[in-house]
Structures are given as C-alpha cells and as structure tokens.
Design a protein around this motif. Structure first.
Motif, short mmCIF file in Angstrom:
data_model
loop_
_atom_site.label_atom_id
_atom_site.label_comp_id
_atom_site.label_asym_id
_atom_site.label_seq_id
_atom_site.Cartn_x
_atom_site.Cartn_y
_atom_site.Cartn_z
N LEU A 54 0.83 -1.20 0.00
CA LEU A 54 0.00 0.00 0.00
C LEU A 54 0.87 1.25 0.00
O LEU A 54 0.55 2.24 -0.68
N GLU A 55 1.94 1.23 0.77
CA GLU A 55 2.84 2.38 0.81
C GLU A 55 3.41 2.65 -0.58
O GLU A 55 3.54 3.82 -1.00
N ASP A 56 3.73 1.60 -1.31
CA ASP A 56 4.27 1.75 -2.66
C ASP A 56 3.20 2.21 -3.65
O ASP A 56 3.48 3.02 -4.55
N ALA A 57 1.99 1.69 -3.49
CA ALA A 57 0.92 2.00 -4.44
C ALA A 57 0.25 3.33 -4.17
O ALA A 57 -0.36 3.92 -5.08
N LEU A 58 0.39 3.84 -2.93
CA LEU A 58 -0.26 5.11 -2.56
C LEU A 58 0.79 6.04 -1.93
O LEU A 58 0.72 6.38 -0.74
N ASP A 60 1.23 9.12 -2.03
CA ASP A 60 0.77 10.43 -1.58
C ASP A 60 0.02 10.37 -0.25
O ASP A 60 -0.57 11.36 0.18
N TYR A 61 0.01 9.20 0.37
CA TYR A 61 -0.69 9.00 1.64
C TYR A 61 0.25 8.43 2.69
O TYR A 61 1.17 7.68 2.38
N ASN A 62 -0.01 8.77 3.95
CA ASN A 62 0.56 8.03 5.06
C ASN A 62 -0.31 6.79 5.27
O ASN A 62 -1.54 6.86 5.19
N ILE A 63 0.32 5.66 5.55
CA ILE A 63 -0.41 4.42 5.81
C ILE A 63 -0.19 4.05 7.27
O ILE A 63 0.93 3.81 7.71
N LYS A 64 -1.27 4.03 8.03
CA LYS A 64 -1.20 3.76 9.48
C LYS A 64 -1.90 2.44 9.79
O LYS A 64 -3.12 2.32 9.67
N TRP A 65 -1.12 1.43 10.17
CA TRP A 65 -1.65 0.11 10.52
C TRP A 65 -1.79 0.02 12.05
O TRP A 65 -0.85 0.33 12.78
N THR A 66 -2.93 -0.45 12.52
CA THR A 66 -3.16 -0.64 13.96
C THR A 66 -3.62 -2.07 14.19
O THR A 66 -4.56 -2.54 13.55
N LYS A 67 -2.97 -2.77 15.12
CA LYS A 67 -3.30 -4.16 15.42
C LYS A 67 -4.41 -4.24 16.46
O LYS A 67 -4.38 -3.53 17.48
N PHE A 68 -5.38 -5.11 16.20
CA PHE A 68 -6.48 -5.37 17.13
C PHE A 68 -6.56 -6.86 17.42
O PHE A 68 -6.17 -7.69 16.60
N ASP A 69 -7.11 -7.19 18.58
CA ASP A 69 -7.20 -8.58 18.98
C ASP A 69 -8.50 -9.26 18.54
O ASP A 69 -8.58 -10.49 18.53
N SER A 70 -9.52 -8.48 18.22
CA SER A 70 -10.80 -9.09 17.84
C SER A 70 -11.64 -8.12 17.03
O SER A 70 -11.39 -6.91 17.04
N GLY A 71 -12.66 -8.67 16.36
CA GLY A 71 -13.56 -7.84 15.58
C GLY A 71 -14.38 -6.89 16.43
O GLY A 71 -14.76 -5.81 15.97
N ALA A 72 -14.67 -7.29 17.67
CA ALA A 72 -15.42 -6.39 18.55
C ALA A 72 -14.66 -5.09 18.78
O ALA A 72 -15.24 -3.99 18.78
N ASP A 73 -13.34 -5.20 18.97
CA ASP A 73 -12.52 -4.00 19.14
C ASP A 73 -12.45 -3.17 17.86
O ASP A 73 -12.43 -1.94 17.90
N VAL A 74 -12.42 -3.84 16.71
CA VAL A 74 -12.42 -3.12 15.44
C VAL A 74 -13.73 -2.34 15.28
O VAL A 74 -13.73 -1.17 14.87
N ASN A 75 -14.84 -2.98 15.62
CA ASN A 75 -16.13 -2.28 15.56
C ASN A 75 -16.13 -1.05 16.44
O ASN A 75 -16.62 0.02 16.04
N THR A 76 -15.60 -1.18 17.64
CA THR A 76 -15.56 -0.04 18.56
C THR A 76 -14.76 1.11 17.97
O THR A 76 -15.15 2.28 18.08
N ALA A 77 -13.65 0.79 17.32
CA ALA A 77 -12.82 1.83 16.72
C ALA A 77 -13.52 2.50 15.54
O ALA A 77 -13.39 3.71 15.32
N PHE A 78 -14.29 1.73 14.75
CA PHE A 78 -15.06 2.33 13.67
C PHE A 78 -16.11 3.28 14.22
O PHE A 78 -16.33 4.37 13.68
N ILE A 79 -16.78 2.88 15.29
CA ILE A 79 -17.78 3.74 15.91
C ILE A 79 -17.16 5.06 16.35
O ILE A 79 -17.76 6.12 16.24
N ALA A 80 -15.93 4.98 16.83
CA ALA A 80 -15.22 6.18 17.29
C ALA A 80 -14.66 7.02 16.15
O ALA A 80 -14.09 8.08 16.38
#
Length: 342
Positions: A54-58, A60-80
């Motif tokens: 992604l860094e190579d293909a984009l 003009d953007y910063n690419i920020k990867w964040t690790k999560f332990d479960s989908g429930a936590d991912v949902n919470t982050a989307f809500i935020a």
C-alpha cells in the motif's frame, strides 16, 4: 443514538488499552493518512502490510496500521471514527451492520473463509469428546467474534444453549493463559492461538464442519462508507493489493508464509501449515455471485450476513435481525469484477 455516542466516547478513551498497537513509522505531516485495522490471523492482509504494497501503491498518503485482537474492538474503533479500513470476521460485521450499532461501513473484500483454522477445542484429560458433553463446562471465546458465533451454532446443533454452559469472554492470548492455568475446559478460537491449544487439546468441531452444516464464517475487509464515497480510487488500489496477496497465497504459498510469519512471530513452516487449514479464494471467486458479486449486483455474502444477524437475534445477542436489504446495501461492489483483474 445514545448508545453509539457512549461507545464512541469509550473507544476514544480506551483505544490504546483495547489490545491494539500502532505502527506510525515513516509518517509525514503533509500527507493525508489512511488508517487500517489488522489482526494477526493468517491472511493476505498481513502480506500487504509486511511487503508495504500500500505504501508503494499510494505514495501520496501516510499508511497507518493498527493491530487489534478481535472484531469487537475493530467495531468499537469504527464507531469512534478511528478507522478507514478494517479486517474482521463476518459475525462482528453482521453485528456491526445491525441495530443498535448500525456502523456505516461496507464489505469490500473477502480475506478468507474459515475452515479448520477456527475450532472448538477441549482440554486433554477433561473427558470431553463431543459437543453435547459441554453442559456446565467453562468455554473461553472472544465475545462478538466469529468464534463466538460458531460456538453458539455448535451448541445449538447439539441441543444446548449459552445458558447450559459457562461462556467466558477472553481474547486469544487470554484464552491461552486460562487454558494453561486450567481455568477453562474448552475454547473456540482461531490461529495462531488455536494450534497452541491443540498441543494439549482435541478438536470437537471446526468452522469447516459448521460451514458444511450451513453456518459459514468469513474474515472480511470493510471500508468506512464515508471514506469509500470520497475516495473510491483508493478503495480500488487497496482491493488490488489484497487480490495480489490472495494470488500469492494460492500460487506461491511458501513466499506468502514467509511474509506472514514475519508479522505474527511464527516460523514460515508453521504458517504454511496454518494456511492449509483456511480457505483462500481467488480474486475471481471474490467477485463472483457466491461472494461479493459484481457492480450493482451484490452477491450471496449479503445472505450469509443476514443469516448471521438472524442467528445473533435468535441467540439474544442483538435486539433483532436486520433485513436483507441492509446487507445488500453494505456490499461495496463498485468496479467489480474488473478492478480485481488488474
């Protein structure tokens, strides 16, 4: 609405404590940032991250990867409002698209279909040989995950409900610790933790078996609806890199395993064995009617998600199932299948 506001506030306050880690290396203040959630189950998503595609293909953007332990936590982050893209299971997606969460995201890719890489395992010496023997036993699983959905489905198939057992909400690493202490009798989880449990446990049922009985689970790539509407060309590039990773898994599994191993701390040989346990579609299959579908014609994955929503409602995990139209509207088919051919 009040619930969503409370969840968003909670997510902002606790994101750093929710089992996530952020990789901000090489970020430049003068570039817009694309924020991605990843998990450490073996998938093409980890290949994209490790190889910096992604860094190579984009550039003009910063690419920020964040690790999560479960989908429930991912949902919470989307809500935020903390994410643009995310990797999570089909059960958390079904929950996220249903009330009361109603998360404004869309399914844009199928990372994998669960096979033997998710399973219900009983401790050796527990005397448990079949699912129907679990009555009264303590079972660890991450709540609001595909594993949680699957353990409920397995119990239901065997005449049991969540009230007949003691379900314990544990993330994968916490499951391993509880297992080693003898605090739980069984666990439903995914790789790589699953293989560690198997060293002193026995499979009672796998997600491959549940899929054959009509309860399939998937790992999906989702994108914020707002981001997708404003940046469809970025979504195209992201999907092209994910498709590239699927091709690598199918055509050169050794190279794929080497890349994934660097992200999850296992040997390439261990990862190669884990890849054989999952089902990795080809890009052509992803864009077929059975899965995402084509531009303007959402595929059967919408039916799968609606079925999961109905099951969650039947199990009183959500107030009521969302209608099929909700899930059809949440499949991002723009540009398919052509964009995956590139």
């Amino acid at each position: 609405m009040k619930l969503k506001a409370l969840l968003a506030a909670f997510a902002v306050a606790t994101l750093s404590l929710a089992g996530c880690a952020v990789d901000n290396s090489g970020q430049q203040a003068d570039k817009p940032t694309i924020r991605l959630a990843y998990q450490t189950f073996p998938s093409g998503d980890l290949i994209v991250k490790h190889n910096r595609w992604l860094e190579d293909a984009l550039p003009d953007y910063n690419i920020k990867w964040t690790k999560f332990d479960s989908g429930a936590d991912v949902n919470t982050a989307f809500i935020a409002g903390e994410l643009d893209f995310g990797a999570l299971g089909s059960s958390p997606v079904a929950r996220g698209l249903s009330a009361p969460l109603n998360i404004p995201y869309q399914v844009a890719f199928v990372l994998d279909v669960a096979g033997d890489n998710e399973a219900l395992v009983a401790r050796d010496g527990s005397g448990l040989d079949t699912v129907d023997q679990l009555r009264g036993k303590r079972i660890g699983t991450p709540f609001a995950s595909t594993a949680h959905y699957s353990v409920l489905a397995a119990l239901s198939q065997n005449g049991l409900s969540a009230n007949d057992v003691q379900l314990v909400d544990l993330q994968p690493q916490a499951i391993l610790a509880a297992w080693e202490r003898g605090d739980i009798d069984a666990a439903y989880t995914w790789l790589p933790t699953l293989d560690q449990l198997r060293e002193s446990g026995t499979d009672l049922i796998t997600s491959r078996q549940l899929a054959q009985d009509g309860k399939p689970t998937l790992d999906l790539g989702v994108v914020s609806s707002e981001f997708a509407a404003a940046n469809p060309e970025v979504v195209d590039i992201w999907r092209q890199q994910e498709a590239r990773a699927l091709r690598l898994i199918n055509d050169d599994p050794e190279t794929a395993a080497t890349a994934i191993s660097a992200e999850i701390g296992l040997t390439p040989e261990q990862v190669a064995g884990q890849l054989k346990q999952g089902v990795y579609l080809t890009p052509e299959e992803v864009a077929s009617p059975e899965w995402l579908g084509s531009d303007g014609n959402p595929g059967n994955i919408a039916v799968n998600l609606q079925s999961a929503s109905q099951f969650l409602a039947d199990q009183q995990q959500i107030p009521q199932a969302a209608p099929l139209q909700t899930f059809q509207d949440a499949i991002f088919t723009k540009g398919l299948p052509g964009v995956l051919d590139q």
